[in-house]
Design an enzyme around this catalytic site. Structure first.
Site, mmCIF file in Angstrom:
data_model
loop_
_atom_site.group_PDB
_atom_site.id
_atom_site.type_symbol
_atom_site.label_atom_id
_atom_site.label_comp_id
_atom_site.label_asym_id
_atom_site.label_seq_id
_atom_site.Cartn_x
_atom_site.Cartn_y
_atom_site.Cartn_z
ATOM 1 N N HIS A 107 0.870 -1.182 0.000
ATOM 2 C CA HIS A 107 0.000 0.000 0.000
ATOM 3 C C HIS A 107 0.899 1.222 0.000
ATOM 4 O O HIS A 107 1.717 1.408 0.899
ATOM 5 C CB HIS A 107 -0.923 0.020 1.209
ATOM 6 N N CYS A 108 0.749 2.054 -1.020
ATOM 7 C CA CYS A 108 1.644 3.199 -1.207
ATOM 8 C C CYS A 108 1.027 4.464 -0.618
ATOM 9 O O CYS A 108 -0.031 4.906 -1.083
ATOM 10 C CB CYS A 108 1.925 3.397 -2.697
#
EC number: 2.3.1.225
Length: 381
Positions: A107-108
């Site tokens: 998850h960025c």
């Protein structure tokens, strides 16, 4: 270590500010003073491609499992209680997005989105165009600094003060962005293109290596093979009884195979599509992200050697066992004979013997939660 922001919206605001500040201030206050019109057009074109790739990385859905998905035979049945659905191979439930993401990489925070199967291409292109643009700019900023230094005896009115100020600010800032994004890009290339695996799968591989070094992996692999390959149970029973495999001098690669690593070219094609489209906004992955082609090593043959049977196990081959740290003692007892006497020594257990899978950290200090994975849904059977 992944960055965690107190206010998630900063993950979009900070990159937008950096792109705008570095790109447009460099052009307005520095590049206009000496760069040719053609190179200025190229610089603006690369900035546009950064914006397009960034937009697509933010808004492209990484993909999620189809409802009522059913795992194939000899695959793990990984049920997500929160989605009330089986996860496809390589999928994980993202705690932030609240859904199972196909081939989840991480998850960025800088896109406020998961990087997964369907948006890895625009994410990688975004990194590429940032590197291309900041590298181009860094070269010309340094070139301009060297030119001004060589001509430092010129009258002051020939050099704009604003150019000197922005050269001082933008050169180290541009170099910092270039260095950090390049390191991330190299890591993505090494994992996905040259290894065929996501960052989570790379983390899993290191965890398995630690179990192998602790001489605890092979029993878990035999347990997985017993569960998934009933045709080979007699052979597995013989190995368990005689412990022949455990006593052999085996390497890690002799018993663990990452099944989705084909070749660098095929790995790139799976994620980015046709080579002519790799750098364009329309390039995307092949397939649906719920099943993947496997290498020849992963083919299961019941009457093959036990090592080949273990190499045919689905990923992860130990079934993401929670036994990585549970059921072990805090001390290991060693015995040896010296001078006709038996000596007993107690020593602390190695680090990988003391933690469970959900707490295990790789050499970067990362565990599953650092990639955004909801560890409460990581139950494989």
């Amino acid at each position: 270590m992944p960055v965690k922001l107190k206010w998630p919206w900063l993950g979009i605001a900070i990159p937008c500010f950096l792109i705008s500040f570095i790109g447009y201030c460099s052009h307005l206050f520095i590049l206009l003073n000496f760069l040719s019109p053609l190179l200025q057009v190229w610089f603006q074109f690369s900035l546009i491609l950064i914006w397009i790739s960034y937009y697509l990385a933010i808004y492209t859905d990484p993909g999620t499992a189809a409802s009522h998905f059913e795992p194939l035979e000899r695959e793990w049945r990984n049920y997500c209680r929160k989605c009330s659905n089986y996860k496809p191979p390589r999928a994980h439930h993202c705690k932030t997005c609240g859904k199972c993401v196909l081939m989840m990489d991480h998850h960025c925070p800088w896109t406020m989105n998961c990087v997964g199967y369907k948006n890895f291409a625009p994410f990688l292109r975004f990194l590429f165009w940032v590197i291309t643009t900041t590298g181009f700019l860094f070269y010309h900023l340094v070139y301009r600094i060297m030119f001004l230094w060589k001509n430092r005896n010129l009258p002051n009115y020939l050099v704009k003060r604003s150019e000197l100020i922005f050269l001082t600010i933008l050169t180290p800032l541009d170099g910092f962005v270039l260095l950090t994004i390049t390191s991330l890009f190299v890591r993505c290339l090494n994992n996905q293109i040259f290894g065929g695996m996501s960052q989570i799968e790379s983390w899993e591989l290191e965890r398995l290596q630690s179990l192998f070094n602790a001489k605890r992996l092979i029993p878990l692999l035999l347990e997985s093979a017993w569960k998934l390959f009933p045709q080979s149970r007699e052979q597995i029973s013989q190995v368990r009884a005689n412990k022949t495999l455990v006593q052999q001098r085996l390497h890690f690669d002799d018993v663990v195979n990452f099944p989705y690593d084909l070749s660098p070219w095929e790995n790139a094609a799976q994620l980015l599509g046709h080579p002519f489209l790799w750098l364009t906004p329309i390039g995307g992955p092949l397939g649906n992200g719920m099943s993947f082609p496997k290498n020849d090593i992963s083919e299961y043959t019941p009457d093959s050697r036990i090592e080949d049977i273990l190499l045919a196990l689905p990923w992860p081959p130990d079934g993401a066992s929670r036994k990585s740290g549970s059921g072990t003692t805090m001390e290991i007892i060693e015995t040896r004979t010296e001078g006709g006497e038996q000596l007993v020594r107690r020593r602390p257990a190695d680090r990988w013997d003391l933690v469970e899978r959900k707490d295990w950290q790789n050499e970067w200090g990362e565990n599953l939660t650092d990639f955004g994975v909801d560890i409460d849904t990581e139950q494989i059977g």
